[in-house]
Design an enzyme around this catalytic site. Structure first.
Site, PDB file in Angstrom:
ATOM      1  N   GLU A   1      27.888  43.008 105.691  1.00 54.12           N
ATOM      2  CA  GLU A   1      26.875  43.359 104.697  1.00 54.12           C
ATOM      3  C   GLU A   1      27.325  42.762 103.377  1.00 54.12           C
ATOM      4  OE1 GLU A   1      24.840  46.977 102.218  1.00 54.12           O
ATOM      5  OE2 GLU A   1      26.987  46.765 102.519  1.00 54.12           O
TER       6      GLU A   1
ATOM      7  N   ASP B   1      18.930  51.665 103.239  1.00 49.96           N
ATOM      8  CA  ASP B   1      19.203  51.723 101.799  1.00 49.96           C
ATOM      9  C   ASP B   1      18.012  51.343 100.931  1.00 49.96           C
ATOM     10  OD1 ASP B   1      21.895  52.393 102.170  1.00 49.96           O
ATOM     11  OD2 ASP B   1      22.547  50.294 102.153  1.00 49.96           O
TER      12      ASP B   1
HETATM   13  O1  ISL Z   1      21.872  51.264  98.399  1.00 49.58           O
HETATM   14  C1  ISL Z   1      21.900  50.322  97.655  1.00 49.58           C
HETATM   15  C2  ISL Z   1      20.969  50.203  96.569  1.00 49.58           C
HETATM   16  O2  ISL Z   1      20.374  51.406  96.369  1.00 49.58           O
HETATM   17  C3  ISL Z   1      22.825  49.224  97.810  1.00 49.58           C
HETATM   18  O3  ISL Z   1      23.216  48.688  96.591  1.00 49.58           O
HETATM   19  C4  ISL Z   1      24.030  49.677  98.610  1.00 49.58           C
HETATM   20  O4  ISL Z   1      24.772  50.567  97.879  1.00 49.58           O
HETATM   21  C5  ISL Z   1      24.886  48.517  98.942  1.00 49.58           C
HETATM   22  O5  ISL Z   1      24.089  47.610  99.624  1.00 49.58           O
HETATM   23  C6  ISL Z   1      26.035  48.955  99.827  1.00 49.58           C
HETATM   24  O6  ISL Z   1      25.545  49.688 100.904  1.00 49.58           O
HETATM   25  C7  ISL Z   1      26.400  50.145 101.902  1.00 49.58           C
HETATM   26  O7  ISL Z   1      27.532  50.818 101.386  1.00 49.58           O
HETATM   27  C8  ISL Z   1      27.289  52.050 100.697  1.00 49.58           C
HETATM   28  C9  ISL Z   1      26.377  52.994 101.475  1.00 49.58           C
HETATM   29  O8  ISL Z   1      25.958  54.030 100.635  1.00 49.58           O
HETATM   30  C10 ISL Z   1      25.173  52.272 102.018  1.00 49.58           C
HETATM   31  O9  ISL Z   1      24.401  53.154 102.797  1.00 49.58           O
HETATM   32  C11 ISL Z   1      25.672  51.106 102.817  1.00 49.58           C
HETATM   33  O10 ISL Z   1      24.650  50.419 103.480  1.00 49.58           O
HETATM   34  C12 ISL Z   1      28.646  52.679 100.499  1.00 49.58           C
HETATM   35  O11 ISL Z   1      29.350  52.726 101.699  1.00 49.58           O
END
Ligand code: ISL
Ligand code: CA
Length: 554
Positions: free
Chosen positions: A258, A332
Site C-alpha cells: 500500500e 479507507d
Molecule cells: O485513510 C486514509 C485517509 O483517510 C489514508 O490516508 C490511510 O491512512 C493511509 O492510506 C494508510 O492506510 C492504512 O494504514 C492505516 C489504517 O488506518 C488504514 O486503514 C490502512 O489502510 C494505519 O495502519
C-alpha cells in the site's frame, strides 16, 4: 511492441474483505472468519480469485485491527487459528488464494514490545520505537501531523520523551533502524507464510524508513507532506530488499504494497521488474484527490480530468517495467459509486460503469466488498453512529474550531471511512442478513432493503450479474490484462474513452461520467462492434446517461 512479463497475480482478480463488516456467524454483531467461510461459494461464483482480508490479529481495535498487539494470534472476535486454517483450505479447495494484511510500520501501544519500551529509558526494548527529546521549550521534536489529526508525537510523562506515531497515539511507529526489530518482523512474516497463505498486502510500507534529520513539514497539502516527509525514506529499499531476502523470496507468494506517498516518479523503485522488491502496489494518487492542508477534512475541488490524468501518467511511467492494482475505493475511502458515479437515479448504471472501468484498465483489479452490488455511502444522521477513529478525531478538532455537528456530518458523510465499513448487505432481512444481533458494531445502511445480494441474484440485469459477466470477459481476453492502454478522450471532462490492444485484438471502452447523452462517433473507427453495455439495448454512436460500452474493433 514491448512485452509485459506474465505472472499469476497479474491475471487474477482481488476481492477485499473488511472482516468486521462482511458476515457475522455467531450473532455478536461483528463479522468473523466463520462468516467468511460460509460465503466462499458466493465468492467463487462471483469469479474473484485472490481474497485480501484486512487485519484479524489480536488488537485493542483503536484503528479496527491496524493496531496489532499480538501478530501471531487471531482476535477472538474473529475466531481462532483453526478457523483461519479452515478458511485457507476452503479457498485453496476452490482454486482461490488468501492474502493477509501486514501492518509493521507500527504496532499497538498494547503490544509487549511497546509496553517494555515505554517502561524505562534503559529497557532493552527502548529502541524498538522512535523516542526523541522535546525541543528546549518542551514542544514536540517536529511539526509533523498525524494522519488522523493532531501532532504525530505523544509525550511520555515518565521518561520525559516523545514517541512518534504517524497514525493514532495508540499506534507507535516501530524503529526499523534497529536490526532486532527487523528480524522480529521477518519471523512474523515467515510464521504466516509457513501456514500456506499466498502473500501479504503491506500496510503503509513506504513509511517504514524515517528521514534521519527529522525535518519539519513545509508543504501545503497533506498528500504532499506525505511525499516530502513520511514516505520513501532513505533506507526503505534496503529494508524491503532485506525483507524479501529473509522471508518472501523463499515462497511462491505475492506482495502488494500500500503506497501512500509513492508517486509515479518513484514507483519503479518499488515495483520495477529489475528491482526484485514488491510485485505490485496500490498507489493512492487518485484516492488522495481533493485532500487539502490537513487532509480530507480540508477539501479541495477535483474532477474526472484529474482522475484520467493520474491513470494516464501512471500507465506511461510504469510501461512494461512494473505493475499496479486498479481500484477506485477500499475500506479507507468513500464508496466508488457515491464518489465517482451517481448513487441516486443512476446508481445501477454508474455502478456497472465503475465495474467496467476497474476491470478493463491495465493492472490487477481489486474489488472492495459490496461494490459488486452497488453499495453506497451511508449518510449517518448523528456523530454517535460513527465508529472510525479518524472521523471522530477530526470531529473533535473541528468542534474546537467552532464547527457544529451538522456541519461536520456533511463532510463526514462525504469523506468518512465508515461509508465503506457499514455491513455487507446480503438480503432485506434484519441487519441486511449480516447479523442476527440486536446491535451491530456499526449501523447497517438503511438502503439495504433495496440494495442487497439476494435482490441482485433475482435480477438478470443487476450490478452483480454485470460484475460476473465482466469478470469472465476479463479472464477470457488476455488483451485486458497485458494489452497496451491509451486514452482517446483527452481533455474531455465527462467522457473517458480508451483503447486496449495487443497483436491479437483491440477494444475500445467508452464511459460516460454524466447524465448527458453524447455522440461519440468521432472517437470510433467504423469497424466497432458492441460486446457489452450497461443498457439493455445497443445504440451505435450515442453514449447515453452513465452508459458504459465495450467495443471490439474488427
Ligand atoms: O485513510 C486514509 C485517509 O483517510 C489514508 O490516508 C490511510 O491512512 C493511509 O492510506 C494508510 O492506510 C492504512 O494504514 C492505516 C489504517 O488506518 C488504514 O486503514 C490502512 O489502510 C494505519 O495502519
Ligand atoms: Ca461474530
Amino acid at each position: 511492441m514491448s512485452v509485459t512479463e506474465k505472472a499469476w497475480w497479474k491475471e487474477k482478480i482481488i476481492y477485499q474483505i473488511y472482516p468486521r463488516s462482511f458476515n457475522d456467524s455467531n450473532g455478536d454483531g461483528i463479522g468473523d472468519l466463520r462468516g467468511i467461510i460460509s460465503k466462499l461459494d458466493y465468492l467463487k461464483n462471483l469469479g474473484v480469485d485472490i481474497i485480501w482480508i484486512c487485519p484479524i490479529y489480536q488488537s485493542p481495535n483503536d484503528d479496527n485491527g491496524y493496531d496489532i498487539s499480538d501478530y501471531r494470534a487471531i482476535h477472538p472476535e474473529f475466531g481462532s487459528l483453526e478457523d483461519l486454517e479452515e478458511l485457507l483450505k476452503g479457498l485453496h479447495d476452490r482454486g482461490m488464494k488468501l492474502i493477509m494484511d501486514l501492518v509493521v510500520n507500527h504496532t499497538s501501544d498494547e503490544h509487549d514490545f511497546f509496553k517494555a519500551s515505554r517502561s524505562s529509558l534503559d529497557n532493552s526494548y527502548r529502541d524498538y520505537y522512535i523516542w526523541k527529546k522535546p525541543k528546549p521549550d518542551g514542544s514536540p521534536p517536529t511539526n509533523w501531523m498525524s494522519f488522523f489529526g493532531g501532532s504525530a508525537w505523544e509525550y511520555d510523562e515518565a521518561s520525559k520523551e516523545y514517541y512518534l506515531h504517524l497514525f493514532t497515539k495508540k499506534q507507535p511507529d516501530l524503529n526499523w533502524e534497529n536490526p532486532k526489530v527487523r528480524s522480529e518482523i521477518y519471523d512474523i512474516i515467515n510464521f504466516w507464510l509457513d501456514k500456506g497463505i499466498d502473500g501479504f498486502r503491506l500496510d503503509v510500507i513506504p513509511l517504514i524508513s524515517k528521514r534521519p534529520d527529522y525535518p519539519d513539514a513545509t508543504q501545503d497539502t497533506f498528500p504532499k507532506v506525505i511525499e516530502q516527509i513520511y514516505s520513501n525514506g532513505p533506507k526503505v529499499h534496503d529494508y524491503i530488499k532485506e525483507m524479501i531476502d529473509k522471508s518472501f523470496s523463499k515462497y511462491d507468494v505475492m506482495t502488494v504494497g500500500e503506497g501512500p506517498g509513492i508517486n509515479k516518479d518513484v514507483a519503479l523503485q518499488y515495483i520495477g521488474n529489475d528491482r526484485k522488491e514488491l510485485n505490485l502496489i496500490f498507489h493512492l494518487d487518485h484516492m488522495y484527490l481533493g485532500q487539502g492542508e490537513n487532509g480530507k477534512y480540508t477539501p479541495t475541488p477535483y474532477n474526472l480530468l484529474d482522475v484520467k490524468r493520474i491513470f494516464n501518467e501512471w500507465d506511461k511511467a510504469i510501461g512494461d517495467e512494473g505493475w499496479i492494482s486498479i481500484f477506485m475505493d477500499n475500506h479507507d475511502f468513500p464508496r466508488m459509486v457515491s464518489r465517482f458515479g451517481n448513487d441516486g437515479q443512476y446508481r445501477v448504471k454508474s455502478s456497472k460503469l465503475m465495474c467496467m472501468l476497474i476491470l478493463t484498465l491495465r493492472g490487477t483489479p481489486c474489488i472492495y466488498q459490496g461494490s459488486e452490488i452497488g453499495m453506497t455511502n451511508v449518510a449517518f444522521k448523528s456523530m454517535s453512529e460513527y465508529r472510525d477513529v479518524e472521523t471522530i478525531n477530526f470531529y473533535h478538532e473541528q468542534k474546537k474550531l467552532g464547527m457544529s455537528e451538522e456541519e461536520f456530518l456533511v463532510m463526514a458523510n462525504e469523506h468518512g471511512r465508515d461509508n465503506a465499513r457499514t455491513p455487507m448487505q446480503w438480503s432485506d432481512e434484519k441487519n441486511a442478513g449480516f447479523s442476527s444481533s440486536d446491535k451491530c458494531w456499526i449501523n447497517v445502511n438503511p438502503n439495504y432493503t433495496n440494495i442487497n445480494v439476494e435482490a441482485c441474484q433475482q435480477d438478470e440485469n443487476s450490478v452483480l450479474a454485470f460484475y460476473k459477466t465482466m469478470i469472465k470477459l476479463r479472464k477470457q481476453v488476455d488483451t485486458f490484462v497485458y494489452g497496451q492502454y491509451e486514452e482517446l478522450s483527452k481533455g474531455h471532462n465527462t467522457l473517458y474513452i480508451y483503447r486496449r490492444w495487443d497483436d491479437s485484438s483491440e477494444y475500445i471502452i467508452c464511459l460516460n461520467f454524466s447524465a448527458i447523452e453524447i455522440n461519440i462517433a468521432s472517437y470510433l473507427p467504423n469497424t466497432a462492434t458492441c460486446v457489452l453495455t450497461n443498457y439493455t439495448s445497443t445504440s451505435t454512436n450515442q453514449l447515453r446517461a452513465w452508459e458504459a460500452k465495450l467495443l471490439r474493433i474488427n
